[in-house]
Design a protein around this motif. Structure first.
Motif, PDB file in Angstrom:
ATOM      1  N   GLU A 170      37.027 -25.399 -15.478  1.00  0.00           N
ATOM      2  CA  GLU A 170      36.825 -26.415 -16.513  1.00  0.00           C
ATOM      3  C   GLU A 170      38.198 -26.902 -16.962  1.00  0.00           C
ATOM      4  N   GLN A 171      38.255 -28.133 -17.420  1.00  0.00           N
ATOM      5  CA  GLN A 171      39.506 -28.692 -17.914  1.00  0.00           C
ATOM      6  C   GLN A 171      39.454 -28.746 -19.444  1.00  0.00           C
ATOM      7  N   PHE A 172      40.265 -27.928 -20.101  1.00  0.00           N
ATOM      8  CA  PHE A 172      40.395 -27.999 -21.557  1.00  0.00           C
ATOM      9  C   PHE A 172      41.779 -27.518 -21.941  1.00  0.00           C
ATOM     10  N   ASP A 173      42.225 -27.958 -23.126  1.00  0.00           N
ATOM     11  CA  ASP A 173      43.591 -27.677 -23.557  1.00  0.00           C
ATOM     12  C   ASP A 173      43.704 -26.328 -24.272  1.00  0.00           C
ATOM     13  N   LEU A 174      44.920 -26.019 -24.684  1.00  0.00           N
ATOM     14  CA  LEU A 174      45.205 -24.741 -25.334  1.00  0.00           C
ATOM     15  C   LEU A 174      44.440 -24.587 -26.644  1.00  0.00           C
ATOM     16  N   ASP A 175      44.334 -25.646 -27.433  1.00  0.00           N
ATOM     17  CA  ASP A 175      43.603 -25.548 -28.698  1.00  0.00           C
ATOM     18  C   ASP A 175      42.140 -25.180 -28.466  1.00  0.00           C
ATOM     19  N   GLU A 176      41.523 -25.773 -27.446  1.00  0.00           N
ATOM     20  CA  GLU A 176      40.137 -25.442 -27.114  1.00  0.00           C
ATOM     21  C   GLU A 176      40.046 -24.014 -26.593  1.00  0.00           C
ATOM     22  N   PHE A 177      41.027 -23.596 -25.826  1.00  0.00           N
ATOM     23  CA  PHE A 177      41.069 -22.224 -25.318  1.00  0.00           C
ATOM     24  C   PHE A 177      41.047 -21.246 -26.497  1.00  0.00           C
ATOM     25  N   VAL A 178      41.947 -21.461 -27.451  1.00  0.00           N
ATOM     26  CA  VAL A 178      42.040 -20.570 -28.619  1.00  0.00           C
ATOM     27  C   VAL A 178      40.767 -20.649 -29.458  1.00  0.00           C
ATOM     28  N   ARG A 179      40.189 -21.841 -29.616  1.00  0.00           N
ATOM     29  CA  ARG A 179      38.952 -21.992 -30.374  1.00  0.00           C
ATOM     30  C   ARG A 179      37.826 -21.157 -29.756  1.00  0.00           C
ATOM     31  N   ARG A 180      37.712 -21.208 -28.417  1.00  0.00           N
ATOM     32  CA  ARG A 180      36.668 -20.434 -27.726  1.00  0.00           C
ATOM     33  C   ARG A 180      36.893 -18.935 -27.894  1.00  0.00           C
ATOM     34  N   VAL A 181      38.146 -18.517 -27.790  1.00  0.00           N
ATOM     35  CA  VAL A 181      38.450 -17.089 -27.956  1.00  0.00           C
ATOM     36  C   VAL A 181      38.104 -16.649 -29.377  1.00  0.00           C
ATOM     37  N   ALA A 182      38.494 -17.429 -30.373  1.00  0.00           N
ATOM     38  CA  ALA A 182      38.204 -17.083 -31.773  1.00  0.00           C
ATOM     39  C   ALA A 182      36.700 -16.957 -31.999  1.00  0.00           C
ATOM     40  N   GLU A 183      35.954 -17.897 -31.450  1.00  0.00           N
ATOM     41  CA  GLU A 183      34.498 -17.873 -31.610  1.00  0.00           C
ATOM     42  C   GLU A 183      33.888 -16.656 -30.916  1.00  0.00           C
ATOM     43  N   ARG A 184      34.302 -16.394 -29.700  1.00  0.00           N
ATOM     44  CA  ARG A 184      33.731 -15.268 -28.937  1.00  0.00           C
ATOM     45  C   ARG A 184      34.100 -13.919 -29.524  1.00  0.00           C
ATOM     46  N   ALA A 185      35.337 -13.790 -29.981  1.00  0.00           N
ATOM     47  CA  ALA A 185      35.794 -12.511 -30.528  1.00  0.00           C
ATOM     48  C   ALA A 185      35.464 -12.384 -32.017  1.00  0.00           C
ATOM     49  N   GLN A 186      34.990 -13.476 -32.615  1.00  0.00           N
ATOM     50  CA  GLN A 186      34.660 -13.522 -34.038  1.00  0.00           C
ATOM     51  C   GLN A 186      35.853 -13.139 -34.901  1.00  0.00           C
ATOM     52  N   VAL A 187      36.973 -13.849 -34.625  1.00  0.00           N
ATOM     53  CA  VAL A 187      38.207 -13.641 -35.385  1.00  0.00           C
ATOM     54  C   VAL A 187      38.719 -14.998 -35.863  1.00  0.00           C
ATOM     55  N   ALA A 188      39.644 -14.974 -36.792  1.00  0.00           N
ATOM     56  CA  ALA A 188      40.270 -16.196 -37.299  1.00  0.00           C
ATOM     57  C   ALA A 188      41.101 -16.837 -36.183  1.00  0.00           C
ATOM     58  N   ALA A 204      38.049  -6.887 -28.272  1.00  0.00           N
ATOM     59  CA  ALA A 204      37.218  -8.098 -28.332  1.00  0.00           C
ATOM     60  C   ALA A 204      38.018  -9.333 -27.930  1.00  0.00           C
ATOM     61  N   ILE A 205      39.238  -9.444 -28.406  1.00  0.00           N
ATOM     62  CA  ILE A 205      40.075 -10.597 -28.067  1.00  0.00           C
ATOM     63  C   ILE A 205      40.445 -10.573 -26.592  1.00  0.00           C
ATOM     64  N   THR A 206      40.711  -9.401 -26.049  1.00  0.00           N
ATOM     65  CA  THR A 206      41.044  -9.292 -24.627  1.00  0.00           C
ATOM     66  C   THR A 206      39.889  -9.793 -23.775  1.00  0.00           C
ATOM     67  N   ARG A 207      38.695  -9.322 -24.062  1.00  0.00           N
ATOM     68  CA  ARG A 207      37.530  -9.735 -23.273  1.00  0.00           C
ATOM     69  C   ARG A 207      37.243 -11.227 -23.449  1.00  0.00           C
ATOM     70  N   ALA A 208      37.384 -11.730 -24.667  1.00  0.00           N
ATOM     71  CA  ALA A 208      37.154 -13.156 -24.924  1.00  0.00           C
ATOM     72  C   ALA A 208      38.206 -14.010 -24.217  1.00  0.00           C
ATOM     73  N   THR A 209      39.443 -13.545 -24.224  1.00  0.00           N
ATOM     74  CA  THR A 209      40.527 -14.286 -23.554  1.00  0.00           C
ATOM     75  C   THR A 209      40.295 -14.331 -22.054  1.00  0.00           C
ATOM     76  N   LEU A 210      39.952 -13.200 -21.471  1.00  0.00           N
ATOM     77  CA  LEU A 210      39.728 -13.172 -20.020  1.00  0.00           C
ATOM     78  C   LEU A 210      38.505 -13.989 -19.628  1.00  0.00           C
ATOM     79  N   ARG A 211      37.462 -13.951 -20.445  1.00  0.00           N
ATOM     80  CA  ARG A 211      36.279 -14.772 -20.152  1.00  0.00           C
ATOM     81  C   ARG A 211      36.639 -16.261 -20.194  1.00  0.00           C
ATOM     82  N   THR A 212      37.401 -16.656 -21.199  1.00  0.00           N
ATOM     83  CA  THR A 212      37.806 -18.047 -21.342  1.00  0.00           C
ATOM     84  C   THR A 212      38.771 -18.440 -20.223  1.00  0.00           C
ATOM     85  N   LEU A 213      39.673 -17.542 -19.862  1.00  0.00           N
ATOM     86  CA  LEU A 213      40.580 -17.805 -18.744  1.00  0.00           C
ATOM     87  C   LEU A 213      39.779 -17.979 -17.461  1.00  0.00           C
TER      88      LEU A 213
END
Length: 127
Positions: free
Chosen positions: A64-82, A23-32
């Motif tokens: 899109e232009q967003f920082d690392l914190d937003e990147f991690v926030r999107r991944v957490a939300e998509r993967a439904q993890v802390a 889930a995190i892999t797919r969320a990370t790649l989608r966000t990337l």
């Protein structure tokens, strides 16, 4: 690198169960895919397992232009993890992507990201 090996490496690096690593892999790649240009996303996807390619290439053409914190926030939300699990997972995915693709390709991806993303490709050493 084959899909099962890719997910196993992410799971091992992030100390996560395989399902969560997937889930995190797919969320990370989608966000990337949202953060880099469409052309670069397609170039990177071409070197990853087929099962992961859609995660990268489903984003818009323009980065899109967003920082690392937003990147991690999107991944957490998509993967439904802390958020902490997402941060460790994103790092594990970046490390595994770096291992799975050519140096030039990974370098091209990193060139489109702010410097703060560079630390993600380095192993996290836990106390």
């Amino acid at each position: 690198m084959k899909f099962p090996e890719f997910i196993s490496k992410v799971a091992e690096r992030a100390s996560l169960p395989r399902e969560e690593a997937d889930a995190i892999t797919r969320a990370t790649l989608r966000t990337l895919g949202e953060r880099i240009t469409g052309g670069e996303a397609r170039d990177l996807a071409a070197q990853l397992p087929r099962e992961l390619q859609d995660s990268l290439t489903s984003a818009p053409e323009k980065a899109e232009q967003f920082d690392l914190d937003e990147f991690v926030r999107r991944v957490a939300e998509r993967a439904q993890v802390a958020p902490d699990d997402a941060r460790h997972g994103v790092s594990a995915v970046f490390q595994t992507v770096e291992e799975a693709v050519s140096f030039g390709e990974f370098d091209d991806v990193m060139a489109q990201l702010p410097d703060e993303f560079g630390a993600l490709a380095k192993p996290i050493i836990l106390p």
